[in-house]
Design an enzyme around this catalytic site. Structure first.
Site, PDB file in Angstrom:
ATOM      1  N   TYR A  28       0.831  -1.208   0.000  1.00 46.68           N
ATOM      2  CA  TYR A  28       0.000   0.000   0.000  1.00 46.68           C
ATOM      3  C   TYR A  28       0.868   1.262   0.000  1.00 46.68           C
ATOM      4  O   TYR A  28       0.548   2.246  -0.664  1.00 46.68           O
ATOM      5  CB  TYR A  28      -0.931  -0.012   1.215  1.00 46.68           C
ATOM      6  CG  TYR A  28      -1.688   1.268   1.413  1.00 46.68           C
ATOM      7  CD1 TYR A  28      -2.767   1.594   0.589  1.00 46.68           C
ATOM      8  CD2 TYR A  28      -1.334   2.155   2.415  1.00 46.68           C
ATOM      9  CE1 TYR A  28      -3.459   2.780   0.759  1.00 46.68           C
ATOM     10  CE2 TYR A  28      -2.027   3.341   2.594  1.00 46.68           C
ATOM     11  CZ  TYR A  28      -3.092   3.652   1.772  1.00 46.68           C
ATOM     12  OH  TYR A  28      -3.775   4.826   1.938  1.00 46.68           O
ATOM     13  N   GLY A 104      -8.879  -0.031  13.681  1.00 46.33           N
ATOM     14  CA  GLY A 104      -7.616   0.710  13.722  1.00 46.33           C
ATOM     15  C   GLY A 104      -7.572   1.673  14.905  1.00 46.33           C
ATOM     16  O   GLY A 104      -6.569   1.749  15.616  1.00 46.33           O
ATOM     17  N   ASN A 131      -0.641  10.340   2.650  1.00 44.29           N
ATOM     18  CA  ASN A 131      -1.761   9.603   3.235  1.00 44.29           C
ATOM     19  C   ASN A 131      -2.684  10.572   3.985  1.00 44.29           C
ATOM     20  O   ASN A 131      -2.787  10.556   5.215  1.00 44.29           O
ATOM     21  CB  ASN A 131      -1.237   8.501   4.160  1.00 44.29           C
ATOM     22  CG  ASN A 131      -2.299   7.490   4.505  1.00 44.29           C
ATOM     23  OD1 ASN A 131      -3.486   7.721   4.310  1.00 44.29           O
ATOM     24  ND2 ASN A 131      -1.866   6.361   5.038  1.00 44.29           N
ATOM     25  N   TYR A 138      -5.803  11.217  12.323  1.00 49.30           N
ATOM     26  CA  TYR A 138      -4.945  11.433  13.487  1.00 49.30           C
ATOM     27  C   TYR A 138      -5.166  12.825  14.086  1.00 49.30           C
ATOM     28  O   TYR A 138      -5.264  12.977  15.299  1.00 49.30           O
ATOM     29  CB  TYR A 138      -3.469  11.248  13.122  1.00 49.30           C
ATOM     30  CG  TYR A 138      -3.130   9.871  12.608  1.00 49.30           C
ATOM     31  CD1 TYR A 138      -3.757   8.727  13.106  1.00 49.30           C
ATOM     32  CD2 TYR A 138      -2.182   9.698  11.610  1.00 49.30           C
ATOM     33  CE1 TYR A 138      -3.440   7.464  12.631  1.00 49.30           C
ATOM     34  CE2 TYR A 138      -1.858   8.431  11.133  1.00 49.30           C
ATOM     35  CZ  TYR A 138      -2.496   7.329  11.643  1.00 49.30           C
ATOM     36  OH  TYR A 138      -2.185   6.084  11.176  1.00 49.30           O
TER      37      TYR A 138
END
Length: 172
Positions: A28, A104, A131, A138
């Protein structure tokens, strides 16, 4: 797909599953050519006499009772000369069909709880600049991007440069 999941500490028996997910993550991130970790190295480094890391995994159980490993978080402790013990999250990964279910985030929260129990003052991790989805997540949960705040740059020596640099120590 209907499933429930739980998080537990990884064991030696989880090496192949974790390595498979590390390879998926490397693909990825367009870094599969750099992924050289094997299950044998993983077992030695994480479960030997002097563990270099800790790992937790997420397991999903389907309505039919099938259980499979679907995510992991790999972390280790570092030390700040200003603030003491810290935790560094090297990776958090969830297999594609199991994303967007909170796994996650729960893996990251589990590491946060462990860090608090161990007396850590900071929880550090890095994210690739492209990303944006992860960066946005975050930041939305309170993480600070130190690149923008304090202009910290992450640097490293790769193996060849590391050996080259070490061989020059003490020489002028």
């Amino acid at each position: 797909m209907e499933f429930t999941y739980s998080i537990r500490k990884a064991t030696v028996k989880d090496a192949e599953d974790v390595i498979s997910m590390i390879e998926e993550l490397a693909e990825y991130e367009n870094m599969l050519d750099q992924c050289k970790l094997t299950p044998e190295i993983f077992r030695k480094d994480g479960f030997g006499e002097d563990p270099a890391f800790h790992c937790i995994i997420a397991e999903a159980k389907t309505a039919t009772g099938v259980v499979q490993t679907v995510g992991y978080a790999l972390y280790y402790y570092i030390y700040s000369t200003f603030k003491g013990r810290n935790v560094y999250l090297e990776d958090v990964y969830v297999k594609k069909p199991y994303r967007k279910h909170g796994i996650g985030g729960d893996l990251m929260k589990t590491v946060a709880k462990i860090a608090i129990e161990k007396g850590c003052s900071q929880y550090r991790f890095a994210c690739l600049g492209w990303n944006s989805g992860a960066l946005d997540f975050y930041k939305s949960v309170g993480a600070r991007d130190m690149t923008n705040i304090e202009d910290w740059h992450m640097l490293r020596f790769e193996k060849v440069e590391l050996h080259d640099f070490a061989s020059k120590l003490g020489k002028k």
